[in-house]
Structures are given as structure tokens and as C-alpha cells.
Design a protein around this motif. Structure first.
Motif, PDB file in Angstrom:
ATOM      1  N   ILE A  34     -33.107   8.657  -7.701  1.00  0.00           N
ATOM      2  CA  ILE A  34     -33.767   7.203  -7.670  1.00  0.00           C
ATOM      3  C   ILE A  34     -32.959   6.179  -8.075  1.00  0.00           C
ATOM      4  O   ILE A  34     -32.878   5.174  -7.448  1.00  0.00           O
ATOM      5  CB  ILE A  34     -35.135   7.345  -8.339  1.00  0.00           C
ATOM      6  N   LYS A  35     -32.316   6.217  -9.139  1.00  0.00           N
ATOM      7  CA  LYS A  35     -31.608   5.240  -9.561  1.00  0.00           C
ATOM      8  C   LYS A  35     -30.110   4.878  -8.812  1.00  0.00           C
ATOM      9  O   LYS A  35     -29.659   3.765  -8.589  1.00  0.00           O
ATOM     10  CB  LYS A  35     -31.238   5.285 -11.250  1.00  0.00           C
ATOM     11  N   LEU A  36     -29.572   6.051  -8.303  1.00  0.00           N
ATOM     12  CA  LEU A  36     -28.240   5.751  -7.530  1.00  0.00           C
ATOM     13  C   LEU A  36     -28.819   5.169  -6.227  1.00  0.00           C
ATOM     14  O   LEU A  36     -28.001   4.268  -5.771  1.00  0.00           O
ATOM     15  CB  LEU A  36     -27.646   7.261  -7.110  1.00  0.00           C
ATOM     16  N   LYS A  37     -30.077   5.531  -5.377  1.00  0.00           N
ATOM     17  CA  LYS A  37     -30.295   4.994  -4.372  1.00  0.00           C
ATOM     18  C   LYS A  37     -30.456   3.455  -4.524  1.00  0.00           C
ATOM     19  O   LYS A  37     -30.219   2.586  -3.703  1.00  0.00           O
ATOM     20  CB  LYS A  37     -31.678   5.569  -4.095  1.00  0.00           C
ATOM     21  N   GLN A  38     -31.472   3.067  -5.432  1.00  0.00           N
ATOM     22  CA  GLN A  38     -31.592   1.414  -5.677  1.00  0.00           C
ATOM     23  C   GLN A  38     -30.221   0.754  -6.144  1.00  0.00           C
ATOM     24  O   GLN A  38     -30.010  -0.319  -5.501  1.00  0.00           O
ATOM     25  CB  GLN A  38     -32.509   1.482  -7.000  1.00  0.00           C
ATOM     26  N   TRP A  39     -29.324   1.414  -6.692  1.00  0.00           N
ATOM     27  CA  TRP A  39     -28.023   0.661  -6.801  1.00  0.00           C
ATOM     28  C   TRP A  39     -27.383   0.660  -5.686  1.00  0.00           C
ATOM     29  O   TRP A  39     -26.657  -0.543  -5.665  1.00  0.00           O
ATOM     30  CB  TRP A  39     -27.324   1.528  -8.076  1.00  0.00           C
ATOM     31  N   THR A  40     -27.214   1.592  -4.690  1.00  0.00           N
ATOM     32  CA  THR A  40     -26.458   1.716  -3.409  1.00  0.00           C
ATOM     33  C   THR A  40     -27.254   0.322  -2.593  1.00  0.00           C
ATOM     34  O   THR A  40     -26.509  -0.294  -2.052  1.00  0.00           O
ATOM     35  CB  THR A  40     -26.594   3.185  -2.848  1.00  0.00           C
ATOM     36  N   ASP A  41     -28.346   0.588  -2.592  1.00  0.00           N
ATOM     37  CA  ASP A  41     -28.957  -0.442  -1.642  1.00  0.00           C
ATOM     38  C   ASP A  41     -28.867  -2.004  -2.061  1.00  0.00           C
ATOM     39  O   ASP A  41     -28.950  -2.874  -1.180  1.00  0.00           O
ATOM     40  CB  ASP A  41     -30.388  -0.130  -1.557  1.00  0.00           C
ATOM     41  N   LYS A  42     -28.550  -2.219  -3.471  1.00  0.00           N
ATOM     42  CA  LYS A  42     -28.875  -3.530  -3.829  1.00  0.00           C
ATOM     43  C   LYS A  42     -27.418  -4.019  -4.283  1.00  0.00           C
ATOM     44  O   LYS A  42     -26.963  -5.190  -3.907  1.00  0.00           O
ATOM     45  CB  LYS A  42     -29.916  -3.810  -4.892  1.00  0.00           C
ATOM     46  N   GLN A  43     -26.761  -3.433  -5.054  1.00  0.00           N
ATOM     47  CA  GLN A  43     -25.690  -4.200  -5.706  1.00  0.00           C
ATOM     48  C   GLN A  43     -24.244  -3.476  -5.405  1.00  0.00           C
ATOM     49  O   GLN A  43     -23.168  -4.088  -5.368  1.00  0.00           O
ATOM     50  CB  GLN A  43     -25.617  -3.646  -7.254  1.00  0.00           C
ATOM     51  N   LEU A  44     -24.168  -2.221  -5.270  1.00  0.00           N
ATOM     52  CA  LEU A  44     -22.823  -1.533  -5.227  1.00  0.00           C
ATOM     53  C   LEU A  44     -21.914  -1.896  -3.875  1.00  0.00           C
ATOM     54  O   LEU A  44     -20.916  -2.105  -4.282  1.00  0.00           O
ATOM     55  CB  LEU A  44     -23.128   0.038  -4.973  1.00  0.00           C
ATOM     56  N   PRO A  45     -22.502  -2.139  -2.625  1.00  0.00           N
ATOM     57  CA  PRO A  45     -21.620  -2.627  -1.539  1.00  0.00           C
ATOM     58  C   PRO A  45     -20.991  -4.178  -2.074  1.00  0.00           C
ATOM     59  O   PRO A  45     -19.788  -4.256  -1.627  1.00  0.00           O
ATOM     60  CB  PRO A  45     -22.610  -2.724  -0.203  1.00  0.00           C
TER      61      PRO A  45
END
Length: 996
Positions: free
Chosen positions: A691-702
Motif C-alpha cells: 500500500i505504501k509503495l503504491k502511494q509513494w509511486t503515484d505521488k512522489q517517486l517519479p
């Protein structure tokens, strides 16, 4: 003997007078002109008068006024009266000796008369060398530059060429028609009759246009002689009082006719110039078609104008001032400076305004002769056709825009010079500088220092000892209101290089109560200044839409009917802008010939001084000026940008992966790993991580990944730009490279679609949980250990700051703990006891546990705040957890076999190893993707931006001056300018000598 001969002549004349055949009438002698009677019969009683010399102020309208008019020399006669004695013996003797006297008198008088007639005709023959100015200079030089034999072969047949050439017979007939200018019985009939008689005899000599001009010149001379005779009659004694009114009218009539003749003469000259222009166009057109391949040389005035342009940009820091001549046009505001300049240039080229300041900066106008009437700026290739109204409007608009752009913020006028070149047929070759008008009061909207700035600009140009000052004075205002005359008298007190021009004479004649005041101005008696010459001009009726042709016609018509000329207050050569243009051009070229060689010697000495200084200071360096240094720096920068494409993919990926992990590691540990590790089973751990990895990928990581890539590109670009290359490094380029780097980075923008594609790639990488081989498993364990050890080190550093130094540091370095550190140390000891009692303690303290720790500390006399206990617990538990995780990593080294076989062993769950493997794999894939974007797209876009920045800097001279500075640069710049000036001056002097 002479007295006897005269008496005998008197007797003969008396006898003729008395033989009237019984009819009473006046003798033929009495019908002769008074001057003729005085010459023919010196003893006639009514001839007792002395003819006063008549000063005729009327001269030619054209430059032919430089030709000396031949004056008729009258015989020196004696006046008296010899009474008639009627001796018949004397009359008989005289008749007997008549044959003897006739033979002797004919021999002596005939020889003398023949010699005198020969001398008169010899003097009447004009010196054709004086008429060379009528024909343009290039006509006399055609035989030097044109192979006429080849030209004759290439030209069409005589019949075809005759169609192209003007009809000279018709032109000759038009000039011949001027002979009938005076009607029969007019005062000029006598002069024209004498000319007509001589014309038939000298027909062979006076063929063509030039002959007609010479004929008209002789007519004007004879016309002036007739005016002198009439003036002599007007000034006779009391015996002629009855004819006073008629003689005065006769004189006025003669003067008017003389003015009209001169005006027609002026028009004839203009027609001749027009014919010359057509011939020159024909020659140029034939040259363009390739009849003979000959490169046209640059005109003399264009060569001189180029030298002035270079000097205007040259900063004279070596005591070498610009003393080359130019015509400086100064005057009060709205005095008509621009109008006079437009009349000289024969085009309405300057912007106009009603009462407001229009000339806001100096405008250098180079006038030269050419087949077409065009104008162009020094820094532009566009030619404005001055015969078309739309081009004239565009030219005026361009000049106004350049003036406003040259004015800095907060100022009204500018010192920056606008350079304009005007070419056209019949233009006098010279260089003029139109300056802002001198003002007496600063009005609203102007800068406070406008008046002083205009004065300083005018003085800067006029203090040149070789500058010709064209002082423009408004004739329609009171002379006492003039400001510029005082300024000019200060700059040129002796008037050796000043030409005074009185404008708006038509208004002055109407408004001035005393016309003699205008005469005083033109004679230099009213203003406290001296001048080489004084001119009166009319530059139109004040309508901005007037054409140059209409202004010329109005000016000619005004002076033809002006009382100022009729009453001899003004001389003909002092009026019209045509005569002014000729006089200014002659004065300009005279000053150029006198001073140009001295200026060339001065720049030669300056060049020697600069070259010596360079050899002493920079013996091993080339003399590169600012532009050459910029080109060298430009090549180095482009080479460094190209070096970015040579960076290996492995280097890019290592830098990107390392930098990206440094940027996101805190978020991964604090917000993903630690919260998930607090769960009780592996299922909850994996769910929380997903869950936390998906949230991070969608909002901040790119976004973080793109930022890291852009920063990495900047760092690598900066590294190449600032890297010193041993002995070849030149620190003079450092400021320029830094400016180029900053501007290029500022203009660069990353591809907006990169984040979207990167998000999909990162999401797919994080969803994969399958570790394929033992090598990847060990790499994930190593990656996790390095991360946890780094975090543990940071945590221990924080705890040390909280509790103070341990006993070793206190003994070795004599460092003690503070009171707060002692409290935290005691709190730390209590919390460590709590963890030892329960190794599977949760990450957070319960309230009862906080109360227990606080009471235990109070029992030892230490008062502790609950918040301090929680803060200390967070760091203590964090250290405990990291150590536990590191121990777990060692246990999981042998866990790959269980993971691969999917064995379930509660004592050896390695879900955290799988998490770090997923993070490590995502970092590697992201780094590879960013590297591809960098090498395939962004580096090339950055290279393009760098080239654009360099091109912009190359066109911005101010930027180059700011970024490439130093004594070395300035010295090279001065040396280049001085060499260029000296070379162009020498070429100009050589061409000037050839023209002589």
C-alpha cells in the motif's frame, strides 16, 4: 599734336551738326548714351560728370559665382569745353591734309584697335578648367578605370544607343530659347543683341550644353554692364532730375530680370545634372550586365565615414582624441536644424513634431553621390528608397525608434550616435552630425539634467578644432533670445570654422519692422560671434507634408520677389540652401585635406605605444580582442558540452542510482519499512508495504527521480565547464562559462511526459517480488545492511548528543555533561532496562510505562517531563530495532533456499530482504531509464540551449564587455581599433591624393 587733332575733330563734328538742310533737330551726338558721349566727345559741355562706381550685390545663384565677371574698362577721359573758332583757312588746311591724316591715323589706330580687340576676345574666352565641377568626378576618371575599346565592342549599334541617349539637339534648342528672354525694347535688348552677333561667329566653339551655359554666363555679364550704365544715368547731376523716376524703375526692372536670368541658369544646371545622372545610370546598368567585370571602388566619402564610425566606438584612453573634421549642426530647439539638413540631403528623412523635442540623440548623416536616392543605416542592409513616400515614412519611424531605444531610463537625450548614409544624384559629399536642439528651460516630462546634457553633447562635438560648426538661427524670433550663438562664440571665438545660417527668412521679412536688422545679421554685425560665411535660407512654409521640390520652388520664388535682394541687403550667393550646400561641402573638404594626415600620424604613434605595452606585459600571448576571445571560449564550451555525450552509461547509472537513493532513503525507512516492521506477521507486513509503495509511486517517486536526473545533468555539465585543463586553462573565460552555464540551465526544461512513462516503469518494478538467484539475494542483503548501518550510525550520533560523552571521552578529553544531558542519560538507562525486560516490546510506550519510568527517576531525585521520556524512547527503541534488523540480515543469508522453495518457517521470515530487493531493483531500472532520457534527449537539448545562449551573447556587446574584462582584453581591443583606424586613414589619404 593731340590737342590739334581733337580740335579738328570738333570742327568736323560741328560742321556735321550744322548741315541740317534747313531742319531744326538735335544732333546725333546728343542722342548717344551719356557714357558714349563722354568717350566719343570729351569736349561736349554736357558731359561734365563723374560716374560713381556702382556696387551691384546681385551674383549668381549657383556655384558659378566663383567665376570672375569680366569688367569693361572705360577710358580715362578729361572733361572740358573748347569754344568753336570759325577760321576758313584752318578748315581748308584740314581738308587738304585729310588724306594724310587718314592714312597715318588708320595705320596707328588700326594696329592698336586690332591688338585691343584681340586681347578682349582672349579675355572673353572662358577657362574651361573652371567648369570641371559641373561634370561629376567619375566622368574624368572613366578612362583610368574603363577599357573603352572593350566597351565600344560590347555596346549595341549606334542607332540603338541613340535611342537610349537624351536628345542633345532639343536640349540645345531649349537653352537657345533663353536668348529671347528680353523682349524688344527692353533694357536688356542691347546685351542680348551683342551676344547674338557673337554667337553666330563662334558657333563652332559654343556647341552643346556647355556652350549654352557659357553663352548665358556672358549674357549675365552684359546684363550687369547694362545695369551699371543705367545706375550711372540714375546718379547723374541736376540735368537728369526729370528722368529720376523712370531710371529707378529701369534699374529695378533690370535687377528683377537679372534675378530671373540667374534662376533660369540654376534650372539649366539642374537639368544638366539630371542628364549626367541618366548617363551614369546607363553606365552602371551596363556594368551590372557584365559588359566588363570591374569592381566598383568604395567612394571617398564612404571611406571617410567608416573611419568616423570606428572612432565613435573607440574609447580614447591613450590621449588620442578624435579631431577629424565633420559638419556639426547646432541650433536652438525648433530653429530649423533638421529642415536645413533635409534640404541638403534632398529628402524628408527625420521625424517631425510640433514644438516638442524630436532629435534626442546625435545623428551622423553621410552624404554621397549615387545613381539612386537611397538611405541605409550602418548596422543594417535594408535600403530605403527616398523617392517613395512609404519608404520615407518607414525611415522616419526607424530613426525615431532608434532614438528612443538609445535613451536610457530616466533620461531625455542620449549620447549614442545613430549613423545614417544617404546617397543620391547631385548630393554634395560631406559628413554632418545633427545634434539635439539647445534649450533654455527644462519642462515637465524631461530629466532634470537635460539642459546640461545637451550643452555637454554640443560642446563635445564643437570643441574638435577641425569640426565645421553650422550654426542655425531662427530668423522669425528676436535675436536676443538666441542661446546657441553664445555657445558657438565660446567654442570658436575667431569664427575660423563657423558658418552662420539664418532660417525662416520669409517670416522674418514679414515680421521684422526694420529689414536692415536682417542685413546686420547676415553681415555679422548683430550677434557677438564671427563666422566664415553667412547664409539666408527658406525651408518651407512650416507644413510637414511639403515635398523637397515644392520647398525649392517656394524658396526660389521668395528670393526672386524679396525686397532684401532688390534693395541689395542680401547678396545672391548668400541665399538658398543650394549655395549653402556648396559652401559647406567646399569648407568640409578643405578642412579634411588640411588635417587628415596629422590625425593619421597621431594614431600611428598611439599604435606603437600600444604594441610596446603588449610586448612588455604579455610576450607569449596572441593579441586577441574581445570578439576573438569570445570565439575561442565558445569553441571550448561547445567541446565541453559534447563531452557530456561521451560519458559512459555505467557512470550515468551509478551516479543516478546513488543520488536517487540518497534522496528517497529517509522516506523508505521512516514511512515504509519501520511502520511495516512493527506488524506481528508477514501477511500484514507485505500488505502494508504494498500500500505504501503504491502511494509513494503515484505521488512522489517519479517527480523525485526527474529532479535527481536534472540535478545530475547540471552537476556533470558544471564539472566539465569548471574543470581546469592544466597549462591550457585560461581564467579569463571563467565568468563567461559560468554565465553560459547558468543561462543554459535556466532555459532548459525537462520533458513533461517523462514522469508519466517513468511512473509506469517504477510501479511495475516494485510489484515484482520474485528473486531469481542467490546473487540477487545476497546483493539485497548487502544493500539492506549498508542502509541499516548508516541509519544506526546516525541514531547513535543523535543519542550521543542527547546524553553527552561517555566515560572514555570524559577522561581523555576532559569533557563533562550538562545538567540536561545527565537527566537524559538517567532516562536512557531506565528505558534500556525496560527493553531488556521485554525484547519484543512495541515501538511505542504505554502511559503506565511512562509513569513508571518517571516515578523511578523521581525516586532518585530526578524530575523528568513525560515528553522527554517519549523522545528518548524513540531513539533508544530505534537503535534497538536497527541492531535487531542487522542480526536478522545475518540469519537471512542462508534463507534463500527456504524462500526459493516457499517454505514457511516462522523463525526465518525474510520479508524485509524482499522489500529491499524490490527497492534496489526499482532504483536500477529508474536509473537506466533516466540515463536513456539523458543521453538520447536531454543532453542534446542542453547542447542546443548552450548554442542559443552563445549566439545571443555574441550579438550582445554589453554582455561580452561585462563577461570578458581585464587589462589584457582592453589593451587588445584598443590595439585592434587603433590599427583599423590607421589602416583606413592611410587608405583614405591615398584615395584623396589620387582624387587631387
Amino acid at each position: 599734336m593731340w590737342r590739334t587733332r581733337a580740335a579738328a575733330a570738333c570742327v568736323i563734328c560741328r560742321s556735321l551738326a550744322n548741315s541740317s538742310y534747313g531742319i531744326k533737330r538735335k544732333s546725333p551726338l546728343q542722342n548717344l548714351h551719356l557714357v558714349s558721349r563722354s568717350i566719343h566727345h570729351p569736349y561736349y559741355p554736357s558731359s561734365k560728370f563723374q560716374r560713381p562706381p556702382l556696387r551691384i550685390s546681385i551674383q549668381l545663384f549657383s556655384s558659378l559665382n566663383r567665376l570672375p565677371l569680366r569688367k569693361t574698362k572705360l577710358l580715362d577721359v578729361k572733361y572740358g569745353y573748347q569754344s568753336h573758332r570759325n577760321f576758313w583757312l584752318a578748315r581748308l588746311a584740314s581738308r587738304l591734309l585729310k588724306l594724310r591724316y587718314l592714312v597715318l591715323g588708320s595705320a596707328v589706330g588700326g594696329g592698336y584697335t586690332a591688338k585691343k580687340t584681340y586681347d578682349q576676345w582672349k579675355d572673353m574666352m572662358p577657362d574651361l578648367d573652371e567648369y570641371k565641377w559641373i561634370v561629376p568626378d567619375f566622368i574624368w576618371e572613366l578612362d583610368e578605370h574603363i577599357d573603352f575599346e572593350k566597351l565600344i565592342k560590347a555596346l549595341p549599334d549606334a542607332d540603338d544607343l541613340a535611342k537610349l541617349l537624351p536628345d542633345f539637339d532639343k536640349i540645345g534648342e531649349s537653352f537657345t530659347s533663353l536668348k529671347g528672354f528680353f523682349s524688344p525694347g527692353s533694357p536688356g535688348e542691347t546685351a542680348f543683341r551683342a551676344t547674338d552677333q557673337g554667337y553666330d561667329n563662334d558657333k563652332q566653339y559654343k556647341k552643346g550644353l556647355l556652350g549654352e551655359l557659357i553663352l548665358l554666363q556672358q549674357q549675365i555679364q552684359q546684363h550687369e554692364e547694362e545695369a551699371r550704365r543705367a545706375a550711372g544715368q540714375y546718379n547723374m547731376g541736376s540735368s537728369q532730375q526729370k528722368r529720376k523716376v523712370s531710371d529707378k524703375e529701369k534699374i529695378d526692372q533690370l535687377q528683377e530680370e537679372l534675378l530671373r536670368t540667374q534662376l533660369k541658369y540654376q534650372r539649366m544646371l539642374e537639368r544638366l545634372e539630371k542628364e549626367n545622372k541618366e548617363l551614369r545610370k546607363l553606365v552602371l546598368q551596363r556594368d551590372d550586365k557584365g559588359i566588363h567585370q570591374r569592381k566598383l571602388k568604395k567612394s571617398l566619402i564612404d571611406m571617410y565615414s567608416e573611419v568616423l564610425d570606428i572612432l565613435s566606438d573607440y574609447d580614447a584612453s591613450y590621449n588620442t582624441q578624435d579631431h577629424l573634421p565633420r559638419v556639426v549642426v547646432v541650433g536652438d530647439q525648433s530653429a530649423g536644424k533638421t529642415s536645413v539638413l533635409e534640404m541638403i540631403a534632398q529628402a524628408r528623412i527625420f521625424p517631425r513634431g510640433s514644438g516638442e523635442m524630436m532629435t534626442r540623440s546625435p545623428v551622423k548623416v553621410t552624404l554621397s553621390e549615387g545613381p539612386h536616392h537611397v538611405a541605409l543605416f550602418k548596422d543594417s542592409s535594408r535600403e530605403f528608397d527616398l523617392t517613395k513616400e512609404e519608404d520615407l515614412a518607414a525611415l522616419r519611424n526607424e530613426i525615431e525608434i532608434r532614438m528612443r531605444n538609445s535613451v536610457k531610463e530616466g533620461c531625455t537625450v542620449s549620447t549614442e550616435t545613430i549613423s545614417l548614409s544617404v546617397k543620391g544624384p547631385g548630393l554634395q559629399r560631406m559628413v554632418l552630425v545633427d545634434l539635439p536642439g539647445v534649450i533654455s528651460t527644462v519642462t515637465s516630462g524631461m530629466a532634470p539634467d537635460t539642459k546640461e546634457t545637451i550643452f555637454s553633447i554640443s560642446k563635445a562635438y564643437m570643441q574638435n578644432p577641425n569640426a565645421i560648426i553650422l550654426c542655425i538661427q531662427d530668423g522669425s524670433v528676436d535675436a536676443e533670445r538666441s542661446i546657441v550663438t553664445d555657445l558657438v562664440s565660446q567654442m570658436d571665438p575667431h569664427g575660423k570654422r563657423t558658418i552662420f545660417v539664418l532660417t525662416k527668412v520669409d517670416l522674418a521679412e514679414k515680421n521684422v519692422a526694420s529689414p536692415s536688422r536682417i542685413q546686420q545679421i547676415i553681415e555679422g554685425k548683430l550677434f557677438p560671434m564671427k563666422a566664415l560665411g553667412y547664409f539666408a535660407v527658406v525651408t518651407g512654409k512650416g507644413n510637414s507634408s511639403e515635398s523637397i521640390e515644392s520647398i525649392k520652388e517656394y524658396e526660389e520664388e521668395f528670393f526672386q520677389n524679396s525686397k532684401l535682394l532688390k534693395t541689395c541687403m542680401l547678396k545672391a550667393h548668400q541665399v538658398t540652401t543650394k549655395n549653402l550646400s556648396l559652401a559647406v561641402s567646399d569648407c568640409f573638404w578643405k578642412m579634411v585635406r588640411e588635417s587628415v594626415e596629422q590625425q593619421a600620424d597621431a594614431f600611428k604613434a598611439t599604435r606603437f605605444n600600444l604594441e610596446t605595452e603588449w610586448k612588455n606585459n604579455y610576450p607569449r600571448l596572441r593579441e586577441l580582442d574581445r570578439n576573438e576571445l569570445f570565439e575561442k571560449a565558445k569553441n571550448e564550451i561547445l567541446d565541453e558540452v559534447i563531452s557530456l555525450t561521451q560519458v559512459t552509461p555505467k557512470h550515468w547509472e551509478e551516479i543516478l542510482q546513488k543520488t536517487l537513493w540518497e534522496r528517497v532513503s529517509t522516506h523508505v525507512i521512516e514511512n515504509i519499512y519501520l511502520p511495516a516492521a512493527q506488524t506481528m506477521n508477514s501477511g500484514t507486513f507485505n500488505t502494508t508495504v504494498d500500500i505504501k509503495l503504491k502511494q509513494w509511486t503515484d505521488k512522489q517517486l517519479p517527480n523525485k527521480a526527474v529532479e535527481v536526473a536534472w540535478e545530475t545533468l547540471q552537476e556533470e555539465f558544471s564539472r566539465f565547464m569548471t574543470e581546469q585543463k592544466g597549462k591550457e586553462h585560461d581564467d579569463i573565460f571563467d565568468k563567461l562559462k559560468q554565465a553560459v552555464k547558468e543561462e543554459s540551465i535556466k532555459r532548459h526544461k525537462w520533458n513533461e511526459r517523462a514522469e508519466d512513462s517513468l511512473r509506469v516503469i517504477q510501479h511495475n518494478a516494485l510489484e515484482d517480488r520474485s528473486i531469481s538467484d542467490k546473487q540477487q539475494w545476497d546483493a539485497a542483503i548487502h544493500f539492506m545492511e549498508e542502509t541499516l548501518q548508516s541509519r544506526l550510525k546516525d541514531t547513535e550520533s543523535v543519542i550521543e548528543d542527547m546524553v553527552g560523552p561517555d566515560w572514555k571521552k570524559r577522561w581523555l578529553y576532559w569533557i563533562g555533561r550538562t545538567k540536561e544531558q545527565n537527566v537524559r542519560n538517567e532516562t536512557k538507562n531506565e528505558l534500556e532496562k525496560l527493553i531488556k525486560c521485554n525484547e519484543e516490546h512495541a515501538a511505542y510506550l504505554a502511559n503506565d510505562e511512562v509513569t513508571t519510568v518517571r516515578k523511578n527517576l523521581e525516586a532518585r531525585g530526578i524530575t523528568v517531563d513525560p515528553c522527554l521520556i517519549k523522545d528518548t524512547w524513540h531513539q533508544i527503541y530505534r537503535r534497538y530495532f536497527l541492531k535487531t534488523a542487522l542480526n536478522h540480515c545475518n540469519l537471512c543469508r542462508r534463507g534463500f533456499y527456504y524462500y526459493q522453495r516457499h517454505f514457511v518457517d516462522s523463525e526465518l521470515e525474510c520479508n524485509d530482504i524482499v522489500l529491499f530487493w524490490r527497492i534496489q531493483r526499482m532504483l536500477a531500472i529508474t536509473a537506466n531509464t533516466l540515463r536513456q532520457q539523458l543521453t538520447n534527449t536531454e543532453v542534446r537539448r542542453l547542447e542546443k540551449n548552450v548554442k542559443e545562449v552563445l549566439e545571443d551573447f555574441a550579438e550582445d556587446n554589453e554582455k561580452k564587455v561585462k563577461l570578458l574584462t581585464g587589462k589584457r582584453v582592453q589593451l587588445a581591443e584598443d590595439l585592434k581599433k587603433v590599427r583599423e583606424i590607421q589602416e583606413k586613414l592611410e587608405a583614405f589619404i591615398e584615395a584623396l591624393h589620387q582624387e587631387k
